[in-house]
Structure formats: structure tokens, C-alpha cells
Write an enzyme that holds these catalytic residues in place. Sequence first.
Site, PDB file in Angstrom:
ATOM      1  N   HIS A 464       0.710  -1.174   0.015  1.00  0.00           N
ATOM      2  CA  HIS A 464      -0.098  -0.019  -0.056  1.00  0.00           C
ATOM      3  C   HIS A 464       0.900   1.354   0.070  1.00  0.00           C
ATOM      4  O   HIS A 464       0.780   2.157  -0.817  1.00  0.00           O
ATOM      5  CB  HIS A 464      -0.958   0.029   1.181  1.00  0.00           C
ATOM      6  CG  HIS A 464      -1.732   1.132   1.336  1.00  0.00           C
ATOM      7  ND1 HIS A 464      -3.198   1.199   0.937  1.00  0.00           N
ATOM      8  CD2 HIS A 464      -1.559   2.421   1.634  1.00  0.00           C
ATOM      9  CE1 HIS A 464      -3.632   2.397   1.273  1.00  0.00           C
ATOM     10  NE2 HIS A 464      -2.642   3.241   1.702  1.00  0.00           N
ATOM     11  N   GLU A 465       1.766   1.371   1.080  1.00  0.00           N
ATOM     12  CA  GLU A 465       2.488   2.417   1.203  1.00  0.00           C
ATOM     13  C   GLU A 465       3.625   2.634  -0.192  1.00  0.00           C
ATOM     14  O   GLU A 465       3.948   3.776  -0.531  1.00  0.00           O
ATOM     15  CB  GLU A 465       3.448   2.635   2.382  1.00  0.00           C
ATOM     16  CG  GLU A 465       2.648   2.573   3.799  1.00  0.00           C
ATOM     17  CD  GLU A 465       1.596   3.651   3.645  1.00  0.00           C
ATOM     18  OE1 GLU A 465       1.724   4.684   3.236  1.00  0.00           O
ATOM     19  OE2 GLU A 465       0.420   3.334   4.391  1.00  0.00           O
ATOM     20  N   HIS A 468       1.884   4.546  -2.919  1.00  0.00           N
ATOM     21  CA  HIS A 468       1.936   5.909  -2.835  1.00  0.00           C
ATOM     22  C   HIS A 468       3.238   6.418  -3.018  1.00  0.00           C
ATOM     23  O   HIS A 468       3.301   7.536  -3.799  1.00  0.00           O
ATOM     24  CB  HIS A 468       1.820   6.405  -1.393  1.00  0.00           C
ATOM     25  CG  HIS A 468       0.278   6.281  -0.733  1.00  0.00           C
ATOM     26  ND1 HIS A 468      -0.822   7.040  -1.037  1.00  0.00           N
ATOM     27  CD2 HIS A 468      -0.165   5.665   0.472  1.00  0.00           C
ATOM     28  CE1 HIS A 468      -1.807   6.564  -0.672  1.00  0.00           C
ATOM     29  NE2 HIS A 468      -1.760   5.870   0.585  1.00  0.00           N
ATOM     30  N   HIS A 471       3.237   6.814  -6.880  1.00  0.00           N
ATOM     31  CA  HIS A 471       2.748   8.075  -7.185  1.00  0.00           C
ATOM     32  C   HIS A 471       3.473   9.205  -7.238  1.00  0.00           C
ATOM     33  O   HIS A 471       3.381  10.152  -7.897  1.00  0.00           O
ATOM     34  CB  HIS A 471       1.509   8.236  -6.380  1.00  0.00           C
ATOM     35  CG  HIS A 471       0.381   9.159  -6.884  1.00  0.00           C
ATOM     36  ND1 HIS A 471      -0.901   9.004  -6.127  1.00  0.00           N
ATOM     37  CD2 HIS A 471       0.056   9.641  -8.032  1.00  0.00           C
ATOM     38  CE1 HIS A 471      -1.665  10.050  -6.866  1.00  0.00           C
ATOM     39  NE2 HIS A 471      -0.987  10.329  -7.834  1.00  0.00           N
TER      40      HIS A 471
HETATM   41 ZN   LIG Z   1      -3.093   5.227   1.983  1.00  0.00          ZN
END
Ligand SMILES: [Zn+2]
Length: 674
Positions: A464-465, A468, A471
Site C-alpha cells: 500500500h505505502e 503511494h 505516485h
Molecule cells: Zn494510503
Amino acid sequence: MTNPLLTDWTTPHGLPPFDMISDDDFAPAVDVALDEARSAIAAIAENPDAPTFANTIEAMELAEVTLGKVLGVFYGVAGADSNPAREALQRDFGPKLSAFGSEITENKALFARIEDLWTRRADLDLSDEQSRVLMLTRRGFVRQGALLVGDDAVRLRDVKSRLSVLGTQFTQNLLADERSWFMPLAEADLEGLPDFVIATARAAGSEKDAGGPVVTLSRSLIVPFLQFSPMRDLRKRAYDAWVSRGENGGETDNRGIAAETLALREERAKLLGYETFADYKLETEMAGTPDAVRDLLMQVWTPAKAAAEADAKVLERMLHADGFDGPLEAWDWRYYSEKRRQAEHDLDEAALKPYLQLDRMIEAQFACANRLFGLEFAPLEGPVYHPDVRLWEVTRDGEHVAVFIGDYFARGSKRSGAWCMAMQSQHRLGGEVRPHVVNVCNFAKPEDGQPALLSYDDARTLFHEFGHALHQMLSDVTYESISGTSVARDFVELPSQLYEHWLEVPEVLSEFATHAETGEAMPADMLQRMLDVATYDMGFQTVEYVSSALVDLAFHDGPAPRDPMQKQAEVLEGIGMPHAIRMRHATPHFAHVFAGDGYSSGYYSYMWSEVMDADAFAAFEEIGDPFDPALAKKLEDTVLSSGGSVDAKELYKQFRGRLPGVDALLKGRGLDAA
Ligand SMILES: [Zn+2]
């Protein structure tokens, strides 16, 4: 002596020289940087030349370069490696920075220049990205009240300040209620509780000086107690206390605060020219309107409720088999659901754990990024803020892309949770700047020489991290204010939640989930069971979440209710809330909505993001290749590289050819059959 925060950094890739920075350097550096930013803003506002995009908007983008550099380092270490000095600095910087922010949005001369550009925008020959930055800059000012004058401006300031007082009170009342209640357990009451729950209850008891184990309202104790205790009367007592937080009368009762907050929010929205607070809040979101939010939530509600009702029947039969009459109650659900889970999906967590090694899961997240986007990761030597921190240089076709920083282990100086931040964001204005991106997690640190092992949840957090981080690292924009994750709140979790799906790709786990001692791959049936458990009891979880989101929306989409508790009851009645499930957060302890503004009429956004990540990953499934190169390139060209330079809805459409639908989410949650 020069302040190391204010010099040019000659370290590898310009990483902050952590070894030279001391805590005493932060406050003076922030003061210098704030002075510099203030003079820059004043120079823009007082510029005798007519406003141009360059001398106004671009100059504003550059006004806080030093401030951004200093704060990037400070907030990086303050979150991940704090100490009393850094905590004191944080308390000090908060009000200073918010005062500086207000100074800018209340600067009339500055706003007049922005407004002038805005009215002439059609003639300015702006690029798409420039138009977007102008729109966002102006909108930020307007939403803070820049168009208001006289009494309205004064009133808005008063409303905002009262709202912030109410938010703090709400949180403090909630904490007080959570701290004051506990339920002593006799030795016989420990029956059925696993060792870890007993240990937590004993630790809580000694903290409270209770002379024995207790149940408190801390989520990490009450939830497992409700899950494992066969004592129905004790479960009821604990549950009643848990759901009454903020609703106990007296000093700490939050019901009045909720009512006043909603009324002031409505007033704030009206002062700014919006019909309702929900209209105001959703203007900047991908969802856009309250109707779009309600429509999405109801599409999920109906099948979730059907699934929950079917589950309730099964659980109620188990209750009756235990010799109890009457309906299944809210304090029964977790207990019977846990029993059923053990019977249907037995998963031995202890046997699973050696297969999920941190280092191999890091390799897995890099390998996926390599196959999808051609990124390569090489360990890097350079300055770090803590010895556990690891650095990698990220390249593509031999060219530098970013520095990726991994800080994975829990320690007392780190706040809880996991997060991603850019100490330096990608942008091109004023010279090409490549990002420095940190992933911070709280995984248990192994003893020396032992491999770090993760739970499946931990591995998902890692991916998940890293989503990010991608991104940020793949961002390709000119202006820093729209770089990387600077996007709508209900869009920002798309890249992160989407990346979690690659962990579920069987070939990834079968390659990288290898046993720490034997090196063998995880057996296929264990892998399948691990993936299945992730969707267990989704009817219940979806119902408790969606009901909260619908109440949040109803509070803000229309005139403020004089009695929020009555409004809450009406909404739940209207949607036919199942008897044995309550809202995940009832109004008097709904901190997301009342502790501040962050998630007010925004609680839906978790579900919105999940709809999108499921729908976006379905694009890869439809092609039949989770690493399809053309689709991966499209994902990068649209969602991952654009930051906030394009409207989120538009970006999604560019990627998927249409807006997201709920089918893939319902399938992912196992709710499609209902
Ligand atoms: Zn998040």
C-alpha cells in the site's frame, strides 16, 4: 556557523545531511525560511508590474522553496523518530505555519492579482497545467473566504475558530470517556480468551491499579474480548460501554458539540455561497456531488445488507444452539462470527508467518514495479536519520528517477501506523527536481541475525505505502503544488490500494513468499486460504461502514439537524439497518467527522477509493495479464504521472475509458452473490 538546513546539500542526490543537522537547527531555519517566504509573497503582492502568470502564480510556487526544504526534513524526522525536543518544536511550528497560511489567503493585494489573472484567463495563452494551477490557486483562496468583505469576513473567521475549539473538545471528551471506563475480570471470566487477550487484560489492569485483569475501551482489547469471550452478560456490559462513548451525560457528553458543529458548518458553507456543507466539501473531490456519493453508497449497501442478513441467520442458529433464546444481538456478532471463521477457514497464523519475510516482500514490491514500469532499485549509501533506515536509488534505462527511503521497524520514537511522504517532491519549475520518498511502517524488529517476518496484513501495508511512493516517484509535472499525491482526497488512495492487488497475484507470492528456514515456496492451499480469509465477514464490515458514511452525508447534505441523534435514527431506519449491527462510529464518538474537518461528509471516501482500485485492477484481469505492458504504461501516463494536473475523474476516464463501477468491488468483497 551556518545552519546546515539552509546550505546547498552536496550529499548523494542532495539528500538532507542528517549527520550534520541537530535539533537546535530547526527553529532558526524555520524562522529564516518564513521570513524569506514572507518577503517573497510581499514582493509579489506589491509588484508594480501588471500581473502575469509568471510574476504571480509561478512566483508564489517558488516563494516557499526554502520553507518546503526545511519542513520536509523536520516533519520527516518528527513523525518517524521523535523526541521531546522535536515534539516541542512541532507544537511551536503548528500555529506559526497556520498563521502564515492565513496571512497569504487574507492578503487582499495578492488575491486581487490572482483574480485579475482569473478574469483574463482565456487571453493568457496558458498551458493546460498552468490553467489548472491558476484555477486551484484561486479556488483555495475563495474557499478560505477571500471574496468576503465586512461583517461576513469577520463572521467566517469567528465560525472557523469556534469550529476548531469544538473539534478539540470533542476529541478530549472521547478520550476521557475511553480512559475512565473499565470492567474488572475475575479469574473465571478469562475462560475462552486466548493468551494474548489475557496478557493485554492483565497489563491494562496493572496500568489501572485494578488488582487484576480488566477490559478497557481500547480497540485492541475490547474487540478481541467481544470476539472470544463466551460470557454473554460480560460481552453486553462491555459492548454497551463501548458504544456509549461520548453519550454518557455530564461534562464529556458530545451530543451538544455535534449539533453546534453541524450548525456552524452549514453557516460557513452558506457564507461562502454554497447551498450545503456537503456541496462545499465535495466541490474539490472526485465524487463532486452529494448525489454521486449517495448513489455509490446505496449500490454497495443493498448487496452488503443482504449478505449480512444471511450471515445473521447462521450466527443466530449458533446462538440458539448455545442455549440462548431471542434474536442475535450486536454483542453476539463478533463472538459467533469468530467461531464460524475458525470452523470454516482455519488458518494457522504461526505456520504462515515464516513465509512472509520483509526482505523478500520488499524484493516483491520492487519486482512488480520493474515488470510494470521498468523501474530498477539499487541500494544506496547516504545520510540517514536513524540506523534502521535504508536507501535505494531508483533508475529507469540508466537514468535517475528518485531516491526511495524505507524505514520499516517499530520503535518508541515513531508514531503508530504507516505512511508515505516526500521529503522532496518532483517538479520542474526553477530546475528539475527529483523526489526523495519515504515509506514508514511499524513492523516488529527481529532479534539480531533473525529475518524480519510479516503478517499478511503487514505485507499489504508494505505494498500500500509503496503504491503511494510510486505516485510520487513517477510524477511528471512542472508545478510542485500539484505534484505526486497532491490530488483529491477521494482519489489519493487509488494508487496505493491498487498496488495491493499485485500482492494477491499468485505468481508473485509463489515466487517471493518463501520459508525463512527451508526456502520453500508457500504451499498452494495455504496461499489460497490466506487470500480467502481476507474477504471473511464482509457483509458485517460493509454494513457498519456504509451506515456510518450515509449518516455522515445526511448530516451535511441539507439544513443542519437540531438533534443529530434523531437524524441518525431516521437515517438508520430509512435504510433498514440490520438488528445485530450498529454503525462503526455512532455520532457521539464519530471522530472522523467531528474531531476536525478532515473527513466530514468525506467518510465515504475509503469506499470510493476501493471501488476505483477494484475497478482499475479489473482492467488487468480483463486482459488476462496482471503485468500487461501497454496497460501499465497507460496507468503511468494517466493516473501515476499526472499528480493533480488533471481533474481526477478525467484521469480515471483516460485510463479506463469510463468512470468506475461497483461490480469489481462487490466481487472482491465476496458480495456479488448476495
Ligand atoms: Zn494510503
